[in-house]
Design an enzyme around this catalytic site. Structure first.
Site, PDB file in Angstrom:
ATOM      1  N   LYS A   9       0.859  -1.260  -0.110  1.00  0.00           N
ATOM      2  CA  LYS A   9       0.025   0.004   0.241  1.00  0.00           C
ATOM      3  C   LYS A   9       0.730   1.061  -0.116  1.00  0.00           C
ATOM      4  CE  LYS A   9       0.772   1.104   4.458  1.00  0.00           C
ATOM      5  NZ  LYS A   9       1.542   2.298   4.760  1.00  0.00           N
ATOM      6  N   ASP A 132      -2.656  -1.553  10.687  1.00  0.00           N
ATOM      7  CA  ASP A 132      -2.886  -1.701   9.132  1.00  0.00           C
ATOM      8  C   ASP A 132      -3.614  -2.684   8.499  1.00  0.00           C
ATOM      9  OD1 ASP A 132      -1.802   0.814   8.814  1.00  0.00           O
ATOM     10  OD2 ASP A 132      -0.001   0.207   7.877  1.00  0.00           O
TER      11      ASP A 132
HETATM   12  O1  C5P Z   1      -0.567  -1.229  15.505  1.00  0.00           O
HETATM   13  P1  C5P Z   1       0.765  -1.572  14.967  1.00  0.00           P
HETATM   14  O2  C5P Z   1       1.253  -2.574  15.938  1.00  0.00           O
HETATM   15  O3  C5P Z   1       1.234  -1.495  13.694  1.00  0.00           O
HETATM   16  O4  C5P Z   1       1.557  -0.228  15.564  1.00  0.00           O
HETATM   17  C1  C5P Z   1       2.941   0.047  15.976  1.00  0.00           C
HETATM   18  C2  C5P Z   1       3.070   1.344  16.793  1.00  0.00           C
HETATM   19  O5  C5P Z   1       2.924   2.310  16.146  1.00  0.00           O
HETATM   20  C3  C5P Z   1       2.195   1.216  18.029  1.00  0.00           C
HETATM   21  O6  C5P Z   1       2.842   0.568  19.061  1.00  0.00           O
HETATM   22  C4  C5P Z   1       2.284   2.701  18.301  1.00  0.00           C
HETATM   23  O7  C5P Z   1       3.487   3.026  19.185  1.00  0.00           O
HETATM   24  C5  C5P Z   1       2.386   3.307  17.072  1.00  0.00           C
HETATM   25  N1  C5P Z   1       0.954   3.645  16.490  1.00  0.00           N
HETATM   26  C6  C5P Z   1       0.500   4.973  16.853  1.00  0.00           C
HETATM   27  N2  C5P Z   1      -0.588   5.312  16.388  1.00  0.00           N
HETATM   28  C7  C5P Z   1      -1.175   4.622  15.511  1.00  0.00           C
HETATM   29  C8  C5P Z   1      -0.578   3.429  14.772  1.00  0.00           C
HETATM   30  C9  C5P Z   1       0.555   3.063  15.329  1.00  0.00           C
HETATM   31  O8  C5P Z   1       1.103   5.471  17.783  1.00  0.00           O
HETATM   32  N3  C5P Z   1      -2.453   4.927  14.972  1.00  0.00           N
END
Ligand code: C5P
Length: 282
Positions: A9, A132
Site C-alpha cells: 500500500k 494496518d
Molecule cells: O498497530 P501497530 O502495532 O502496527 O503499531 C505499531 C506502533 O506504532 C504502536 O505500538 C504505536 O506506538 C504506534 N502507532 C500509533 N498510532 C497509530 C498506529 C501505530 O502511535 N495509529
C-alpha cells in the site's frame, strides 16, 4: 491449495490528528493498494506451519503466523495449514507488506477452513494483529480512521502510476519511534484527507494535494530521507511523498511511460526505483 496476492500500500494522505489516551495516535488516512505484491499460499496440513523464502522473516513472530494462530483459536478450528510466503515487497519500508501478508493469510485460511466469517468479523481480529491489517481485507482505495483500523471503502483512484524509492536500514520498531517523535506541531486537521475523498467521489484526483504529516518526525528520526527526496526531484519527479512511517518515498504520475522513464533515470544513478500501478479492490 489456495494462493492469494498480498499487495503493498501507499498512503495518499496521512494525517495524525492527535494522541489518544491509549498511547496510539488518531489518524485520517487514505490508503491505496498497488500492483507490487507478495504471494501467499495455504495448503491443508495437520498442524499450523509457516515458511518464507526470506529466512529472516520465517520466525514465530511473523504476523502471518500470529494472524493464523489467532483465527484458528477464535474459530475453534482443529485442522492446521501449511502457509508459504514469497516476498517481493521490501520489509519495514512503510509499504504495509507484513500487514498485507497477515490479511492475505486470514482470507486464505477462511476459505481453506470454510469459515462462515464476514469480513467485519475478520477485521476485528485483524485489528489486534496491527493497525494496518484490516485495510488489506478490503484493499483498493479506502479511508482509514481511528488508529487506522476503521475502514470505509472509497471509489477507485483509477489509472495512476507510482515510482517507489524503498530505502532501507530502518529498525523494525521504526513505526513506534516515529509516532513517538510526533509533536502537536506535526498534527493535521483531516482536511487534506476530506478534500481527496471529495475528489475521489467526483472522479478527478490532483496528486498535488497528497500529504503525510509523519514526514517531519520521520526526517528528524532517521537520516537519508532528504537526500532520497532530492534525488527524486532531480530526476524530474513531482508530488514526492513519504509512505506511512517510511522510509519509502514515492512520486505519483498519471502516465506509465513517465513513471518508467523516471525509474530508469533513478536506477542509472544507483537508486533502486520500482514502478507500480494503483490496484483495485479484489
Ligand atoms: O498497530 P501497530 O502495532 O502496527 O503499531 C505499531 C506502533 O506504532 C504502536 O505500538 C504505536 O506506538 C504506534 N502507532 C500509533 N498510532 C497509530 C498506529 C501505530 O502511535 N495509529
Amino acid at each position: 491449495m489456495i494462493t492469494r496476492a498480498a499487495p503493498a500500500k501507499l498512503n495518499l494522505t496521512l494525517e495524525v490528528l492527535g494522541r489518544r489516551p491509549d498511547g496510539y495516535h488518531a489518524l485520517r488516512t487514505i490508503m491505496q493498494t498497488i500492483s507490487l505484491a507478495d504471494q501467499l499460499t495455504v495448503t491443508s496440513a495437520a498442524n499450523l506451519t509457516f515458511t518464507c523464502d526470506d529466512p529472516a522473516l520465517g520466525g514465530p513472530d511473523n504476523l502471518v503466523l500470529r494472524a493464523a494462530t489467532a483465527l484458528r483459536q477464535a474459530a475453534a478450528v482443529t485442522a492446521g495449514a501449511h502457509i508459504t510466503l514469497e516476498k517481493h515487497i521490501p520489509t519495514a519500508a512503510g509499504l504495509g507488506g507484513g500487514s498485507s501478508d497477515a490479511a492475505a493469510a486470514l482470507l486464505a485460511l477462511r476459505e481453506l477452513w470454510a469459515l462462515d466469517w464476514p469480513r467485519e468479523r475478520l477485521a476485528a481480529l485483524a485489528a489486534a494483529i496491527g493497525s494496518d491489517v484490516p485495510f488489506f481485507l478490503w484493499g483498493g482505495t479506502a479511508l482509514a480512521e481511528g488508529r487506522g483500523e476503521r475502514i470505509t471503502p472509497l471509489p477507485p483512484l483509477g489509472a495512476f502510476w507510482f515510482v517507489l524509492l524503498p530505502g532501507d536500514g530502518t529498525p523494525p520498531d521504526k513505526t513506534r519511534r516515529i509516532f513517538a517523535a510526533t509533536t502537536p506541531a506535526d498534527y493535521g486537521d483531516g482536511s487534506a484527507t476530506d478534500r481527496l475523498r471529495a475528489q475521489l467521489e467526483r472522479g478527478s484526483v490532483d496528486p498535488a494535494g497528497f500529504v503525510n504529516t509523519l514526514s517531519g518526525p520521520a526526517e528528524r528520526t532517521f537520516g537519508g530521507l532528504a537526500a532520497a527526496r532530492a534525488a527524486l526531484l532531480a530526476a524530474g519527479a513531482r508530488n514526492v511523498l513519504l509512505s506511512g512511517a517510511g522510509p519509502t518515498l514515492f512520486a505519483t504520475t498519471t502516465n506509465r511511460e513517465e513513471a518508467e522513464q523516471l525509474a530508469r533515470t533513478l536506477r542509472a544513478s544507483g537508486r533502486p526505483a520500482l514502478v507500480a500501478a494503483a490496484a483495485e479492490a479484489q
